[in-house]
Each structure stands twice: as C-alpha cells, then as structure tokens.
Design an enzyme around this catalytic site. Structure first.
Site, mmCIF file in Angstrom:
data_model
loop_
_atom_site.group_PDB
_atom_site.id
_atom_site.type_symbol
_atom_site.label_atom_id
_atom_site.label_comp_id
_atom_site.label_asym_id
_atom_site.label_seq_id
_atom_site.Cartn_x
_atom_site.Cartn_y
_atom_site.Cartn_z
ATOM 1 C CE LYS A 1 -1.991 1.794 3.801
ATOM 2 N NZ LYS A 1 -2.876 1.974 4.867
ATOM 3 C CG ASP B 1 -7.211 4.030 1.879
ATOM 4 O OD1 ASP B 1 -8.258 3.960 1.388
ATOM 5 O OD2 ASP B 1 -6.824 5.407 2.537
#
Length: 219
Positions: A120, A138
């Site tokens: 991420k 997210d």
C-alpha cells in the site's frame, strides 16, 4: 457496477473533487515517503501536525540519519506506533542510501524491499510522486469499492487487482485520490452522507438501505 456506470462514477467524483490530491504535506519524494509511513494507523491531519518542524530540518535520508532515532521520535511521538515507525524510517533511510544511492526505485518490488514499505505504501508513493496509474487500497478505498460493488473483494489485494481491470485508464492516475476523498468525506464508514452523494443513484448500498434492494447483500 456496469462499465458505463463506472465511467459515470469517476466523472462525477472528478466534478465533486476537482483538484484531487494526497492530503499529506511533504516537500520532496523523501519527505513524502516518511509522511506515508507515519500515516499508517493515523490520520493525515495528525501526521501534518507532527511533520512541519521535522521537515524544516530533515529533507534527505542523510539528514534523517544525522538526526538519529531519538531525535525523530521527539517529533513524531504524538502518532500511533511512533516507536516502530521511527525505527522503520531510520532503517529505510539507511537502506535507501546503501542500495539505491539515496533515490527511490521506480517499481513496486524494489520499493517493498525497504523497511516499513509495504504494498500500500509503495502504491501511494508511486502514484503521488511519479503519477503512476496505481491504486493503493486503504480502508476508505476498500470500503467504497465493496459498498458500491465497484470491485468486491475480501482482501485489499483482491480489490486492488479488480480495480485495475474496471477503472477506465484515463482515471487511473487520479482514482486513488478520488476514492480516498470520497470515502473520507462522503461515503464514510458509519454515517455516509448519502443526501449529498454525487453518485447516490448508482449506489446499491443506498438502494438496499432504502428498501429498494431487499435480496441483494452488499458488502
């Protein structure tokens, strides 16, 4: 969500958020990476309160190493998990110099070799710093993608792979920002602002909540 609806979805989000961008404050690529690492399990607002004075004196990995672990902690101790984050930032800075000459690599695999940099974080960095057409999943992106049947999946990686396929190419560089902003300010976790949602007519979650979809279960 149907292909035409996906295009309409992003068209409307771009009208709603006409200047979509990362809300973390940073000066250069190095401070961006530091801010992203600090933002894990923390709000952008909280990170932005902690970093201005830090970034006045630290803008390179060499300057971070000169500051030292205790010095870094003194700036970021208001954030969750600051000890581990500070240790990762110090290790990342050292490895960045040793392995990459102080310059961040341009691909996900190499970036993820750096301490504290997961998938991420690497996706966010490349999207923001290099305008790469990548989407970091997210909590906001994960919720929106599942709630609106944009890209259903039980894990962030599954959602990411599905988003790669369904998001129109022209929107991929902006998709991450648009989805985060939409999830942060409108399609919130507990009290989504459906009354002011620009894509309410495309939303199966709202239809279900209103009793229009009684049989279909939406994540």
């Amino acid at each position: 969500m149907k292909k035409d609806d996906v295009k309409t979805f992003f068209e409307r989000l771009l009208v709603q958020f006409s200047n979509p961008r990362c809300e973390l404050d940073f000066i250069n690529e190095y401070t961006l990476m530091v801010a992203i690492i600090l933002s894990a399990q923390a709000t952008d607002k909280g990170v932005n309160k902690a970093t201005p004075s830090l970034f006045q004196i630290v803008q390179t990995p060499q300057q971070m190493l000169a500051l030292g672990l205790d010095g870094l902690i003194s700036y970021v101790k208001t954030l969750n998990y600051y000890n581990n984050k500070a240790k990762n930032i110090m290790a990342m800075s050292s490895q960045l110099i040793e392995q990459f000459n102080g310059v961040f690599p341009n691909n996900l695999d190499d970036l993820q070799k750096l301490p504290g940099v997961g998938r991420k974080t690497a996706n966010v960095f490349l999207n923001v710093a290099r305008n790469a057409p990548l989407i970091a999943v997210d909590t906001h992106v994960f919720r929106v993608a599942n709630r609106l049947n944009l890209a259903n999946g039980e894990t962030p990686l599954i959602v990411e792979e599905k988003l790669k396929k369904v998001v129109p190419n022209e929107y991929k560089p902006l998709a991450q920002h648009l989805l985060v902003l939409f999830g942060r300010y409108i399609c919130k976790a507990t009290k989504p602002d459906c009354m002011h949602c620009p894509v309410a007519d495309l939303c199966p979650y709202l239809a279900q909540k209103s009793g229009l979809l009684k049989e279909k279960k939406v994540s």
